[in-house]
Design a protein around this motif. Sequence first.
Motif, PDB file in Angstrom:
ATOM      1  N   GLU A   1      58.904 -25.157  82.590  1.00  0.00           N
ATOM      2  CA  GLU A   1      58.341 -23.802  82.539  1.00  0.00           C
ATOM      3  C   GLU A   1      59.274 -22.801  81.886  1.00  0.00           C
ATOM      4  OE1 GLU A   1      56.089 -23.051  86.473  1.00  0.00           O
ATOM      5  OE2 GLU A   1      57.448 -24.728  86.928  1.00  0.00           O
ATOM      6  N   ARG A   2      60.449 -23.278  81.431  1.00  0.00           N
ATOM      7  CA  ARG A   2      61.403 -22.416  80.737  1.00  0.00           C
ATOM      8  C   ARG A   2      61.999 -23.190  79.569  1.00  0.00           C
ATOM      9  NH1 ARG A   2      64.353 -22.680  85.378  1.00  0.00           N
ATOM     10  NH2 ARG A   2      66.211 -22.867  84.069  1.00  0.00           N
ATOM     11  N   ASP A   3      62.526 -22.449  78.605  1.00  0.00           N
ATOM     12  CA  ASP A   3      63.160 -23.096  77.448  1.00  0.00           C
ATOM     13  C   ASP A   3      64.679 -23.143  77.569  1.00  0.00           C
ATOM     14  OD1 ASP A   3      64.030 -20.506  76.928  1.00  0.00           O
ATOM     15  OD2 ASP A   3      62.629 -20.169  75.291  1.00  0.00           O
ATOM     16  N   ASP A   4      65.212 -22.743  78.730  1.00  0.00           N
ATOM     17  CA  ASP A   4      66.670 -22.702  78.909  1.00  0.00           C
ATOM     18  C   ASP A   4      67.129 -23.618  80.050  1.00  0.00           C
ATOM     19  OD1 ASP A   4      65.545 -21.228  80.946  1.00  0.00           O
ATOM     20  OD2 ASP A   4      67.004 -19.591  80.863  1.00  0.00           O
ATOM     21  N   VAL A   5      66.383 -24.686  80.327  1.00  0.00           N
ATOM     22  CA  VAL A   5      66.751 -25.621  81.385  1.00  0.00           C
ATOM     23  C   VAL A   5      68.053 -26.326  81.018  1.00  0.00           C
ATOM     24  CG1 VAL A   5      66.093 -27.741  82.577  1.00  0.00           C
ATOM     25  CG2 VAL A   5      64.381 -25.971  82.141  1.00  0.00           C
ATOM     26  N   LYS A   6      68.976 -26.378  81.960  1.00  0.00           N
ATOM     27  CA  LYS A   6      70.268 -27.039  81.743  1.00  0.00           C
ATOM     28  C   LYS A   6      70.392 -28.328  82.545  1.00  0.00           C
ATOM     29  CE  LYS A   6      71.600 -23.635  79.145  1.00  0.00           C
ATOM     30  NZ  LYS A   6      71.634 -23.826  77.657  1.00  0.00           N
ATOM     31  N   GLU A   7      69.891 -28.321  83.779  1.00  0.00           N
ATOM     32  CA  GLU A   7      69.974 -29.491  84.658  1.00  0.00           C
ATOM     33  C   GLU A   7      68.556 -29.837  85.123  1.00  0.00           C
ATOM     34  OE1 GLU A   7      72.586 -28.297  87.760  1.00  0.00           O
ATOM     35  OE2 GLU A   7      74.393 -28.392  86.517  1.00  0.00           O
ATOM     36  N   PRO A   8      67.845 -30.660  84.355  1.00  0.00           N
ATOM     37  CA  PRO A   8      66.428 -30.929  84.652  1.00  0.00           C
ATOM     38  C   PRO A   8      66.173 -31.430  86.061  1.00  0.00           C
ATOM     39  CG  PRO A   8      67.021 -31.769  82.483  1.00  0.00           C
ATOM     40  CD  PRO A   8      68.292 -31.335  83.125  1.00  0.00           C
ATOM     41  N   PHE A   9      67.023 -32.324  86.563  1.00  0.00           N
ATOM     42  CA  PHE A   9      66.788 -32.877  87.892  1.00  0.00           C
ATOM     43  C   PHE A   9      66.819 -31.805  88.978  1.00  0.00           C
ATOM     44  CE2 PHE A   9      68.803 -37.131  86.376  1.00  0.00           C
ATOM     45  CZ  PHE A   9      67.616 -37.467  85.757  1.00  0.00           C
ATOM     46  N   SER A  10      67.543 -30.729  88.745  1.00  0.00           N
ATOM     47  CA  SER A  10      67.690 -29.668  89.747  1.00  0.00           C
ATOM     48  C   SER A  10      66.824 -28.449  89.460  1.00  0.00           C
ATOM     49  CB  SER A  10      69.159 -29.222  89.836  1.00  0.00           C
ATOM     50  OG  SER A  10      69.992 -30.290  90.221  1.00  0.00           O
ATOM     51  N   GLU A  11      66.191 -28.405  88.284  1.00  0.00           N
ATOM     52  CA  GLU A  11      65.470 -27.199  87.892  1.00  0.00           C
ATOM     53  C   GLU A  11      63.981 -27.404  87.644  1.00  0.00           C
ATOM     54  OE1 GLU A  11      67.474 -24.752  84.889  1.00  0.00           O
ATOM     55  OE2 GLU A  11      69.232 -26.046  85.093  1.00  0.00           O
ATOM     56  N   VAL A  12      63.543 -28.625  87.480  1.00  0.00           N
ATOM     57  CA  VAL A  12      62.143 -28.892  87.136  1.00  0.00           C
ATOM     58  C   VAL A  12      61.412 -29.422  88.357  1.00  0.00           C
ATOM     59  CG1 VAL A  12      60.579 -30.220  85.666  1.00  0.00           C
ATOM     60  CG2 VAL A  12      62.745 -29.379  84.736  1.00  0.00           C
TER      61      VAL A  12
ATOM     62  N   ASP B   1      52.014 -20.456  80.079  1.00  0.00           N
ATOM     63  CA  ASP B   1      50.748 -19.827  80.477  1.00  0.00           C
ATOM     64  C   ASP B   1      50.537 -20.039  81.975  1.00  0.00           C
ATOM     65  OD1 ASP B   1      48.151 -18.968  80.898  1.00  0.00           O
ATOM     66  OD2 ASP B   1      47.384 -19.807  79.023  1.00  0.00           O
ATOM     67  N   LYS B   2      50.859 -19.038  82.772  1.00  0.00           N
ATOM     68  CA  LYS B   2      50.777 -19.180  84.225  1.00  0.00           C
ATOM     69  C   LYS B   2      49.347 -19.368  84.709  1.00  0.00           C
ATOM     70  CE  LYS B   2      55.045 -16.645  85.215  1.00  0.00           C
ATOM     71  NZ  LYS B   2      55.668 -15.522  85.965  1.00  0.00           N
ATOM     72  N   ALA B   3      48.405 -18.735  84.026  1.00  0.00           N
ATOM     73  CA  ALA B   3      47.004 -18.890  84.425  1.00  0.00           C
ATOM     74  C   ALA B   3      46.545 -20.329  84.218  1.00  0.00           C
ATOM     75  CB  ALA B   3      46.130 -17.928  83.630  1.00  0.00           C
ATOM     76  N   LEU B   4      46.913 -20.918  83.086  1.00  0.00           N
ATOM     77  CA  LEU B   4      46.560 -22.317  82.816  1.00  0.00           C
ATOM     78  C   LEU B   4      47.263 -23.242  83.805  1.00  0.00           C
ATOM     79  CD1 LEU B   4      45.233 -24.506  81.078  1.00  0.00           C
ATOM     80  CD2 LEU B   4      47.238 -24.411  79.569  1.00  0.00           C
TER      81      LEU B   4
END
Length: 535
Positions: free
Chosen positions: A273-284, A418-421
Amino acid sequence: MAGQFSLRPISSSSSSSSQSSSSSSSLTLASRLLFLLTLLPLTLACFAFLLQWRGGLNDPVTRWSPDQHEFPGMSTTAPSIASHSSRSDCVDLLGRSHSPAFSYYRDWKFDYGTDLKPKICITTSTSAGLEQTLPWIFYHKVIGVSNFFLFVEGKAASPNVSKVLETIPGVKVIYRTKELEEQQTKSRIWNETWLSSFFYKPCNYELFVKQSLNMEMAIVMAKSAGMDWIIHLDTDELMHPAGTREYSLRQLLADVPSNVDMVIFPNYESSVERDDVKEPFSEVSMFKKNYDHLPKDVYFGNYKDATRGNPNYFLTYGNGKSAARIQDHLRPNGAHRWHNYMKTPNEIKLDEAAVLHYTYPKFTDLTSRRDRCGCKPTKDDVKRCFMLEFDRAAFIIASTATEEEMLRWYRERIVWTDKALNLKLLRKGILTRIYAPMVIIQGLRNSGIFSSVISSAVQNTLAKDQFLSSVESSNSSRRIESGGLSSRKVGINSGDFQATARKILEIVDNLSDLSAIPPLSPPSLDEDVPVPVDT
């Protein structure tokens, strides 16, 4: 008259005395009851305090403390936990390691090789660094995996990374050396037709062949280590044992009927949901569910919204991964499946458990994949390098566009802004929130386990360097750049492997003409798949 008059005062006095006695009795009873009601909570509170002080209660804090042996998926029958001194209690409570010597999860080494039943191992081929491999390894240790066979190259094979990996209990590091490649060119599957269509092609095809050859060697290692199940997994994938009471992969496979040879885990794909993810396992935490876990009308009815203009429903593969029961004549069938030389495996597909695939979760994944492949950024040339359409498109963009154009493409194709989608697809069940891996890995990180592993490896390395300072020249020859690693360093005894290979070759040849199963996209709207009609 006088007699009657004299009786009235006596009667009045007797009545008053009786009322006074009754009133006094009521007050005494009420005071006693009030005293008991006051004393009872105080007694219970003191009793609870004494029990907790003596260690007799297991409240939510002490239950998850490092001094407790239990953790989802890692319970055993013979705990042996060392006691801690009082001066370390505060440090432990803050989640910091008071000792640099492998204080996994604050003095928990996750060394459960003899206790876990069934014994599960994971094999992977990776070039990732510690920032990805350490959370990946310890997360799977928490859910019940005991052994790891890591076939490393690139960054993963560098001394700073591999020395840390080698110190983790249950982890075997196998380097891609000339000796290893020579062994694999003499292996059985190298000379079979089912994998031959993937030979002598670059990029993804080359990786697919390496993975298959490494899986073949991992089977031999798993048998030698007494494993019960083997799983091939990439380091951007996490097992998700949903449907088990303890969130335990061990428990999930323990419940599989004994006549089942292979368990298929459908894959879910990360939806960043963001383009600045650094640590996917902890942020997604948001994932797109697999076709196999959705009603067909929901899947096809929301296909266009879920695809968002991309070539397929998933960006990459959609045919999941699998776990195979260790048994004679087992072989890989590509990176996603296993097979058996003597029979067709009896397989089941799970309804809840899945593999979480973190697909292009970081913007830098575009350029990193580009840098690992030397193909020309043309539509024709990328077809010989990549199996899936989205990988081809991503490679062309990463090779021809400016960074600003790449970022815009990344946001349009990969990031779910797109939060609505998102809300619509979450309500439909196409998207889902999964927090368990995030919570576990954040807990491991906050406990100081990753930094403890690294610091311990550094201390061990310094001690070895001091001891072997007189033979530094011989040590340098063991570095991966020299390509002169011994068979011991490769992690497999060449004599044992050749003996096993000879034994396998003596088996009656009962091969099928089926090709290896490559990564496959989920069903598309163009495919002739029957959709149930509501009546």
